[in-house]
Design an enzyme around this catalytic site. Structure first.
Site, mmCIF file in Angstrom:
data_model
loop_
_atom_site.group_PDB
_atom_site.id
_atom_site.type_symbol
_atom_site.label_atom_id
_atom_site.label_comp_id
_atom_site.label_asym_id
_atom_site.label_seq_id
_atom_site.Cartn_x
_atom_site.Cartn_y
_atom_site.Cartn_z
ATOM 1 N N ARG A 119 0.840 -1.201 0.000
ATOM 2 C CA ARG A 119 0.000 0.000 0.000
ATOM 3 C C ARG A 119 0.873 1.249 0.000
ATOM 4 N NH1 ARG A 119 -3.911 1.556 5.109
ATOM 5 N NH2 ARG A 119 -4.760 3.507 4.298
ATOM 6 N N ILE A 120 0.633 2.138 -0.951
ATOM 7 C CA ILE A 120 1.373 3.399 -1.022
ATOM 8 C C ILE A 120 0.589 4.454 -0.241
ATOM 9 C CG2 ILE A 120 2.340 5.163 -2.515
ATOM 10 C CD1 ILE A 120 3.700 2.427 -2.745
ATOM 11 N N LYS A 124 3.082 11.096 -3.373
ATOM 12 C CA LYS A 124 4.087 12.135 -3.617
ATOM 13 C C LYS A 124 5.406 11.790 -2.926
ATOM 14 C CE LYS A 124 2.741 16.353 -3.889
ATOM 15 N NZ LYS A 124 2.266 17.747 -3.600
ATOM 16 N N GLN A 129 10.966 9.423 -3.173
ATOM 17 C CA GLN A 129 11.916 8.387 -2.798
ATOM 18 C C GLN A 129 12.401 7.623 -4.027
ATOM 19 O OE1 GLN A 129 13.115 7.670 0.222
ATOM 20 N NE2 GLN A 129 14.311 5.913 -0.447
ATOM 21 N N LYS A 192 4.958 -2.006 2.497
ATOM 22 C CA LYS A 192 6.308 -2.562 2.512
ATOM 23 C C LYS A 192 7.293 -1.402 2.367
ATOM 24 C CE LYS A 192 5.124 -7.001 0.377
ATOM 25 N NZ LYS A 192 5.412 -7.914 -0.745
ATOM 26 N N GLY A 193 8.533 -1.656 2.678
ATOM 27 C CA GLY A 193 9.529 -0.602 2.610
ATOM 28 C C GLY A 193 9.815 -0.169 1.178
ATOM 29 N N GLY A 195 12.672 1.875 0.357
ATOM 30 C CA GLY A 195 13.897 2.586 0.673
ATOM 31 C C GLY A 195 15.006 2.207 -0.292
ATOM 32 N N GLU A 196 15.835 1.254 0.096
ATOM 33 C CA GLU A 196 16.970 0.854 -0.736
ATOM 34 C C GLU A 196 16.548 0.166 -2.022
ATOM 35 O OE1 GLU A 196 20.025 1.788 -0.173
ATOM 36 O OE2 GLU A 196 19.305 2.805 1.629
#
Length: 229
Positions: A119-120, A124, A129, A192-193, A195-196
Site C-alpha cells: 500500500r502506497i 508524492k 523516494q 512494505k519498505g 527505501g533501498e
C-alpha cells in the site's frame, strides 16, 4: 512506515475504542446504550451506523466527561509468522542509454522503475523516494568515484568540484510506477519498505543497457569512457 506506521495504527485503533466505550457508557451521550460495533468514527465525530444524526464530536464527549484527552500506547512487534511469507518489496528497473561510439560516453535517455511496495500511503513521498533513488543510481553507475591517494590514504576528490554527481542534464526522463495491492501478511497497514529497493536495480540496469549497446560487459563502477574504448 511498516513498523512505526503499524504501531501508530494500533494506537489509533485503541484510542478509537476508548472513545466509543466512553460514549456508549455515558448516560448523557446520544450514543448511550448503543452496541460498540454499531458506532462509526469519522471526521472528528462518533455516530450510530446508519444514523449520522445520532452522534456527537470528540470535543463534546471529552468536555462533558471533564477530560482533556484520551491516551493509549500502540505497539507493533512484527509479523507473527515471517518464515512462511515473503515480506520484502520488489522492483524491476528499466534503462535506455546511448553510447557515443567514438568517445565512449554513456548518456541515460530514459529510466523506469516498477515497484511492488504494498500500500502506497503517500504517492508524492513515494515518487520522491523512487526518483531520488534512480538519480542516485545513475550517479553510482556513471559518475561517482572516490579517488584515493595511496601514499597517505587521503581522498583526492573530496569536494563537489571534483566528485561528480548527477545534474538535471544527466536525468532526462525518469518515471516510477507502483503495483496496486496491500500486503496484510507483512503488517496491519499493508505496506512494505520503499527505501533501498529503489536504488539497487539502477546500476545493473544501466550496465545491461550498455552491454546491449556495445557488447562489452563492464563489471566495475562507475562505467567510464576508458572502460569502453
Amino acid at each position: 512506515m511498516a513498523s512505526v506506521g503499524s504501531a501508530v495504527l494500533d494506537g489509533c485503533n485503541k484510542v478509537r475504542k476508548q472513545a466509543i466505550k466512553l460514549a456508549v457508557e455515558d448516560r448523557e451521550s446520544p450514543l448511550y446504550g448503543v452496541d460498540e460495533d454499531d458506532v462509526v468514527v469519522r471526521g472528528g465525530r462518533l455516530h450510530m451506523k446508519g444514523n449520522p444524526a445520532r452522534g456527537e464530536s470528540y470535543q463534546r464527549l471529552l468536555a462533558r466527561n471533564k477530560r482533556s484527552h484520551l491516551e493509549v500506547r500502540g505497539s507493533y512487534a512484527g509479523p507473527s509468522r515471517p518464515e512462511r511469507h515473503s515480506m520484502s518489496a520488489y522492483n524491476a528497473t528499466f534503462a535506455e542509454v546511448a553510447v557515443d561510439a567514438t568517445l565512449g560516453l554513456v548518456r541515460v535517455r530514459r529510466m523506469l522503475g516498477v515497484y511492488d511496495a504494498g500500500r502506497i500511503i503517500s504517492p508524492k513521498l513515494a515518487d520522491s523516494q523512487a526518483i531520488g533513488g534512480i538519480v542516485g543510481g545513475i550517479g553510482q553507475a556513471l559518475l561517482e568515484h572516490t579517488i584515493t591517494d595511496h601514499r597517505d590514504g587521503r581522498i583526492v576528490n573530496a569536494n563537489l568540484a571534483d566528485y561528480l554527481v548527477p545534474v538535471n542534464a544527466d536525468v532526462p526522463d525518469v518515471k516510477a510506477i507502483y503495483l496496486d495491492g496491500e500486503d496484510h501478511e507483512a503488517d496491519p497497514l499493508g505496506v512494505k519498505g520503499l527505501g533501498e529497493v529503489v536504488l539497487v536495480g539502477v546500476a545493473p540496469a544501466i550496465a545491461n543497457a550498455v552491454f546491449n549497446a556495445t557488447g562489452r560487459r563492464i563489471r566495475e563502477l562507475p562505467i567510464t569512457a576508458e572502460a569502453l574504448l
